[in-house]
Scaffold this motif. Structure first.
Motif, PDB file in Angstrom:
ATOM      1  N   ALA A 174       0.791  -1.277  -0.198  1.00 50.42           N
ATOM      2  CA  ALA A 174       0.084  -0.076   0.018  1.00 50.42           C
ATOM      3  C   ALA A 174       0.811   1.367  -0.047  1.00 50.42           C
ATOM      4  O   ALA A 174       0.532   2.169  -0.587  1.00 50.42           O
ATOM      5  CB  ALA A 174      -0.879  -0.122   1.116  1.00 50.42           C
TER       6      ALA A 174
ATOM      7  N   ARG B 240      -4.353   0.691  -5.081  1.00 47.19           N
ATOM      8  CA  ARG B 240      -4.728   0.839  -3.664  1.00 47.19           C
ATOM      9  C   ARG B 240      -4.677  -1.038  -3.065  1.00 47.19           C
ATOM     10  O   ARG B 240      -4.784  -1.753  -4.116  1.00 47.19           O
ATOM     11  CB  ARG B 240      -6.249   1.133  -3.065  1.00 47.19           C
TER      12      ARG B 240
ATOM     13  N   THR C  93      -6.409   2.518   2.006  1.00 46.40           N
ATOM     14  CA  THR C  93      -5.224   1.671   1.500  1.00 46.40           C
ATOM     15  C   THR C  93      -4.634   1.357   2.848  1.00 46.40           C
ATOM     16  O   THR C  93      -4.584   2.085   3.648  1.00 46.40           O
ATOM     17  CB  THR C  93      -4.387   2.270   0.400  1.00 46.40           C
TER      18      THR C  93
END
Length: 260
Positions: free
Chosen positions: A178, A187, A245
């Motif tokens: 991430a 993401r 994320t």
């Protein structure tokens, strides 16, 4: 078209789902198809996977549903999956790493080949699938990866130490990617289910005393359904989740607030 409505749909996306023929993977395929995503299904059982492909094609005629039989714990099979994708020029924008396995034992009872296989199935396969998918995902403006982890990667739940180790590492892979791949527009999140009603969980839950103990430690007092995990995964794929994320979302009926 209303932009907020678009944020809750997946038209224009193509989702690559591993372990897609049964359980959580199958539920994810249905959920994403219902939101408009085309599907690339990967699982080991060729005949059963083809049945699933036909079923989903009949139920969702407006999307493309393609399938490829492969064991993503094997390096050659992973490469074959992406050769297949390249041959079709399929625009992969979503990757769901769901394939995995386990062999619960006491730590001292594992043979080396047994625990290494668990690592190949649950961790190394996802690591390599992410790396292979990266150049495809960077081509889409709203790309996402969702890894299927487990509460066993957060706390002890009697699944055997190798399984918990692999899921904890998968959660950390999620966080690392991430941060590393945000610049690429990708993401990366994960879900961490507790007991979900699947073929894999049926033997343990068939023990009435064990089931009672599980429910005693689950505030919602029931076993989860694959569709409930699929809904969480689908949310993390949506444009509506565009500022999320590196998160590991527990789908556990409140279990992690109790322990086991």
């Amino acid at each position: 078209m209303n932009s907020r409505i678009d944020a809750w749909q997946l038209q224009g996306h193509t989702a690559l789902i591993t372990g897609a023929s049964k359980g959580i993977g199958y539920a994810v395929a249905r959920e994403l198809a219902g939101m408009g995503a085309s599907l690339l299904l990967v699982a080991r059982d060729d005949d059963y996977l083809e049945q699933v492909r036909i079923e989903l094609t009949d139920d969702f005629p407006e999307i493309d549903v393609l399938a490829f039989a492969a064991d993503v714990s094997e390096a050659e099979d992973r490469l074959a999956v992406f050769d297949w994708i390249a041959d079709m020029d399929a625009p992969v924008s979503l990757l769901i790493n769901n394939a995995g396995g386990n062999l619960p034992k006491a730590t001292l009872d594992y043979e080396e080949d047994e625990y290494r296989l668990i690592f190949e199935q649950n961790l190394f396969s996802a690591f390599e699938m992410c790396r292979l998918a990266h150049p495809h995902l960077t081509e889409h403006a709203n790309a996402a990866i969702v890894n299927v982890g487990s509460v066993s990667g957060i706390t002890h739940v009697r699944t055997g130490s190798p399984y918990g180790m692999t899921k904890a590492a998968l959660h950390q892979l999620t966080r690392n990617l991430a941060a590393e791949w945000a610049i690429d527009g990708i993401r990366v999140n994960a879900v961490a289910p507790w007991y979900i009603r699947t073929q894999r969980s049926e033997p343990a839950l068939a023990d009435a005393d064990y089931l009672d103990e599980v429910l005693d430690h689950t505030p919602l007092r029931r076993i989860g359904e694959p569709e409930e995990v699929a809904a969480a995964i689908a949310f993390l794929c949506l444009p509506a989740a565009s500022y999320i994320t590196g998160h590991v979302l527990a789908v556990d009926g409140g279990f992690l607030h109790y322990g086991f």
